[in-house]
Scaffold this motif. Structure first.
Motif, PDB file in Angstrom:
ATOM      1  N   LEU A 186      33.169  88.699  98.681  1.00 17.38           N
ATOM      2  CA  LEU A 186      32.827  89.898  97.922  1.00 17.38           C
ATOM      3  C   LEU A 186      33.035  91.167  98.738  1.00 17.38           C
ATOM      4  N   SER A 187      33.900  91.098  99.720  1.00 10.99           N
ATOM      5  CA  SER A 187      34.174  92.281 100.550  1.00 10.99           C
ATOM      6  C   SER A 187      34.655  93.438  99.683  1.00 10.99           C
ATOM      7  N   GLY A 188      34.009  94.585  99.833  1.00 11.21           N
ATOM      8  CA  GLY A 188      34.443  95.768  99.101  1.00 11.21           C
ATOM      9  C   GLY A 188      34.178  95.742  97.613  1.00 11.21           C
ATOM     10  N   ALA A 189      33.475  94.734  97.136  1.00 16.78           N
ATOM     11  CA  ALA A 189      33.216  94.627  95.689  1.00 16.78           C
ATOM     12  C   ALA A 189      32.153  95.628  95.249  1.00 16.78           C
ATOM     13  N   ASN A 190      32.242  96.060  94.015  1.00 16.71           N
ATOM     14  CA  ASN A 190      31.213  96.919  93.431  1.00 16.71           C
ATOM     15  C   ASN A 190      30.203  96.036  92.724  1.00 16.71           C
ATOM     16  N   LEU A 191      28.995  95.950  93.288  1.00 13.69           N
ATOM     17  CA  LEU A 191      27.939  95.108  92.730  1.00 13.69           C
ATOM     18  C   LEU A 191      26.785  95.962  92.193  1.00 13.69           C
ATOM     19  N   SER A 192      27.036  97.234  92.004  1.00 14.81           N
ATOM     20  CA  SER A 192      25.969  98.129  91.558  1.00 14.81           C
ATOM     21  C   SER A 192      25.505  97.737  90.157  1.00 14.81           C
ATOM     22  N   GLY A 193      24.208  97.637  90.003  1.00  9.25           N
ATOM     23  CA  GLY A 193      23.635  97.358  88.693  1.00  9.25           C
ATOM     24  C   GLY A 193      23.764  95.925  88.217  1.00  9.25           C
ATOM     25  N   VAL A 194      24.211  94.999  89.072  1.00  6.06           N
ATOM     26  CA  VAL A 194      24.308  93.604  88.627  1.00  6.06           C
ATOM     27  C   VAL A 194      22.905  93.057  88.374  1.00  6.06           C
ATOM     28  N   THR A 195      22.821  92.132  87.451  1.00  2.00           N
ATOM     29  CA  THR A 195      21.545  91.486  87.152  1.00  2.00           C
ATOM     30  C   THR A 195      21.651  89.994  87.437  1.00  2.00           C
ATOM     31  N   GLY A 196      20.479  89.363  87.648  1.00  2.00           N
ATOM     32  CA  GLY A 196      20.457  87.914  87.830  1.00  2.00           C
ATOM     33  C   GLY A 196      20.499  87.456  89.262  1.00  2.00           C
ATOM     34  N   LYS A 197      20.851  88.354  90.193  1.00  2.00           N
ATOM     35  CA  LYS A 197      20.864  87.996  91.612  1.00  2.00           C
ATOM     36  C   LYS A 197      20.364  89.183  92.424  1.00  2.00           C
ATOM     37  N   SER A 198      19.506  88.894  93.386  1.00  2.00           N
ATOM     38  CA  SER A 198      19.036  89.933  94.282  1.00  2.00           C
ATOM     39  C   SER A 198      20.059  90.147  95.387  1.00  2.00           C
ATOM     40  N   ALA A 199      19.908  91.245  96.107  1.00  2.00           N
ATOM     41  CA  ALA A 199      20.796  91.514  97.241  1.00  2.00           C
ATOM     42  C   ALA A 199      20.701  90.401  98.271  1.00  2.00           C
ATOM     43  N   GLU A 200      19.500  89.894  98.470  1.00  2.00           N
ATOM     44  CA  GLU A 200      19.301  88.810  99.435  1.00  2.00           C
ATOM     45  C   GLU A 200      20.035  87.549  99.000  1.00  2.00           C
ATOM     46  N   GLN A 201      20.006  87.254  97.712  1.00  2.31           N
ATOM     47  CA  GLN A 201      20.713  86.069  97.216  1.00  2.31           C
ATOM     48  C   GLN A 201      22.225  86.231  97.371  1.00  2.31           C
ATOM     49  N   LEU A 202      22.709  87.426  97.102  1.00  2.00           N
ATOM     50  CA  LEU A 202      24.140  87.681  97.247  1.00  2.00           C
ATOM     51  C   LEU A 202      24.576  87.495  98.698  1.00  2.00           C
ATOM     52  N   GLU A 203      23.763  87.978  99.619  1.00  2.00           N
ATOM     53  CA  GLU A 203      24.098  87.829 101.037  1.00  2.00           C
ATOM     54  C   GLU A 203      24.053  86.371 101.456  1.00  2.00           C
ATOM     55  N   GLY A 204      23.087  85.628 100.951  1.00  2.00           N
ATOM     56  CA  GLY A 204      22.943  84.239 101.335  1.00  2.00           C
ATOM     57  C   GLY A 204      24.031  83.335 100.795  1.00  2.00           C
ATOM     58  N   SER A 206      27.379  84.468  99.437  1.00  2.00           N
ATOM     59  CA  SER A 206      28.774  84.864  99.625  1.00  2.00           C
ATOM     60  C   SER A 206      29.218  84.712 101.078  1.00  2.00           C
ATOM     61  N   SER A 207      30.515  84.607 101.278  1.00  2.00           N
ATOM     62  CA  SER A 207      31.049  84.488 102.639  1.00  2.00           C
ATOM     63  C   SER A 207      31.151  85.845 103.308  1.00  2.00           C
ATOM     64  N   SER A 208      31.305  86.902 102.511  1.00  2.00           N
ATOM     65  CA  SER A 208      31.401  88.245 103.082  1.00  2.00           C
ATOM     66  C   SER A 208      31.016  89.292 102.046  1.00  2.00           C
ATOM     67  N   LEU A 209      30.269  90.289 102.507  1.00  2.00           N
ATOM     68  CA  LEU A 209      29.914  91.452 101.678  1.00  2.00           C
ATOM     69  C   LEU A 209      30.331  92.746 102.378  1.00  2.00           C
ATOM     70  N   LYS A 210      31.194  92.638 103.333  1.00  2.83           N
ATOM     71  CA  LYS A 210      31.604  93.807 104.111  1.00  2.83           C
ATOM     72  C   LYS A 210      32.129  94.916 103.207  1.00  2.83           C
ATOM     73  N   GLY A 211      31.515  96.098 103.302  1.00  3.04           N
ATOM     74  CA  GLY A 211      31.978  97.237 102.524  1.00  3.04           C
ATOM     75  C   GLY A 211      31.605  97.197 101.060  1.00  3.04           C
ATOM     76  N   ALA A 212      30.849  96.187 100.644  1.00  4.64           N
ATOM     77  CA  ALA A 212      30.483  96.073  99.227  1.00  4.64           C
ATOM     78  C   ALA A 212      29.404  97.089  98.858  1.00  4.64           C
ATOM     79  N   ILE A 213      29.397  97.477  97.586  1.00  5.52           N
ATOM     80  CA  ILE A 213      28.325  98.314  97.059  1.00  5.52           C
ATOM     81  C   ILE A 213      27.275  97.380  96.474  1.00  5.52           C
ATOM     82  N   MET A 214      26.068  97.451  97.000  1.00  9.74           N
ATOM     83  CA  MET A 214      25.001  96.537  96.625  1.00  9.74           C
ATOM     84  C   MET A 214      24.377  96.922  95.277  1.00  9.74           C
ATOM     85  N   PRO A 215      23.552  96.037  94.698  1.00  9.53           N
ATOM     86  CA  PRO A 215      22.969  96.304  93.380  1.00  9.53           C
ATOM     87  C   PRO A 215      22.231  97.636  93.276  1.00  9.53           C
TER      88      PRO A 215
END
Length: 233
Positions: A186-204, A206-215
Motif C-alpha cells: 500500500l505504498s503511497g496509497a490514499n487510505l483517507s476515510g476508509v472504513t472497516g480497518k483501523s490504522a493499526e490493522q492496516l500496518e499489521g 500490509s507489507s508496506s505503507l510508505k508514503g501512504a495517506i492514513m485513514p
C-alpha cells in the motif's frame, strides 16, 4: 494588439464554455449502451482467449505480448466507460478466467494498473432463492497489480487481496471491513476515510505503507511518530 482581440475573445469563450460544462452534472449512463459495451467487451475477450491464446501463448513471444497489451487496453477502456455495476461484472470475469492474478515470479496476464474502479462493489450478493448458511463465494484478487487504480468509494468488504499491489492506489472512502490485505503493498496509497480497518490493522497486515495517506488523513510517517509518542507516555 488589435489582431489578437478576436483570438482572445475566442479563448475567453472557450474557457467560459469549459467552466460551464465542468459544473454540469454527469449524465446518467444509458443502460442499453452499458449492456452493449459490456457484451462487446466479452465478445472481444472471448476471441482473444479462444483464438489468440491470451492465457496460453508461450510466455515472452511477440504474439503473447501483443495479445496481452490489446486485452489490457480493451479492459481499461471498458472499465472507464461503465458504471460500478457493470465494472463489477468485468472484474468477476477477469478473476474467474484467472487473468489478473499472478503466479509467483510471473506477471498477471492482464495488469490493472490505473484501472477505473471508482465506486465498484466487489462483495457477493446472494440471489433471492439462496439457501441459508450456504457457502459464500469470495472474490480473490490476490497478487493482482492495481497500482494507481481508482478504488475510491469501492466496497471491498471480505475480498481476498493477499500480496496485491496497491501502490499509489486511491482507496479513499473504501469499505475494507474483513478485507484480507496480508502482504499487500500500500505504498503511497490514499487510505483517507476508509472504513472497516483501523490504522493499526492496516500496518499489521500490509507489507508496506510508505508514503501512504492514513485513514485520518495524515501521512504514514507522521502517524508513526504519533504512535511512538503515544507509546512513550
Amino acid at each position: 494588439a488589435q489582431e489578437r482581440q478576436p483570438v482572445e475573445k475566442h479563448e475567453q469563450a472557450d474557457a467560459a464554455e469549459a467552466s460551464a460544462s465542468a459544473s454540469e452534472p454527469k449524465p446518467v449512463p444509458d443502460q442499453s449502451s452499458q449492456e452493449a459495451t459490456l457484451q462487446a467487451y466479452f465478445d472481444r475477450m472471448s476471441i482473444l482467449l479462444l483464438e489468440e491464446g491470451l492465457d496460453g501463448a508461450p510466455e515472452g513471444t511477440k504474439g503473447d505480448r501483443e495479445v496481452r497489451t490489446l486485452a489490457r487496453a480493451r479492459t481499461l477502456a471498458a472499465l472507464e466507460g461503465l458504471d460500478p455495476t457493470h465494472k463489477r461484472q468485468i472484474i468477476q470475469f477477469l478473476v474467474d478466467a484467472n487473468l489478473v492474478q499472478n503466479a509467483p515470479g510471473e506477471e498477471p496476464v492482464i495488469s490493472l494498473i490505473g484501472a477505473d474502479l471508482e465506486g465498484v462493489d466487489l462483495t457477493y450478493s446472494a440471489p433471492d432463492d439462496a439457501q441459508p448458511y450456504a457457502s459464500v463465494p469470495v472474490l480473490d484478487l490476490s497478487s493482482a497489480d492495481l497500482t494507481y487504480a481508482d478504488l475510491s468509494g469501492a466496497n471491498l468488504s471480505g475480498i481476498v487481496m493477499l500480496g496485491t499491489r496497491l501502490v499509489g492506489a486511491d482507496l479513499g472512502g473504501a469499505n475494507l471491513n474483513g478485507t484480507v490485505l496480508n502482504d499487500a503493498n500500500l505504498s503511497g496509497a490514499n487510505l483517507s476515510g476508509v472504513t472497516g480497518k483501523s490504522a493499526e490493522q492496516l500496518e499489521g497486515q500490509s507489507s508496506s505503507l510508505k508514503g501512504a495517506i492514513m485513514p485520518d488523513g495524515s501521512k504514514y510517517e507522521e502517524w508513526l511518530k504519533g504512535e511512538g509518542s503515544g507509546a512513550e507516555d
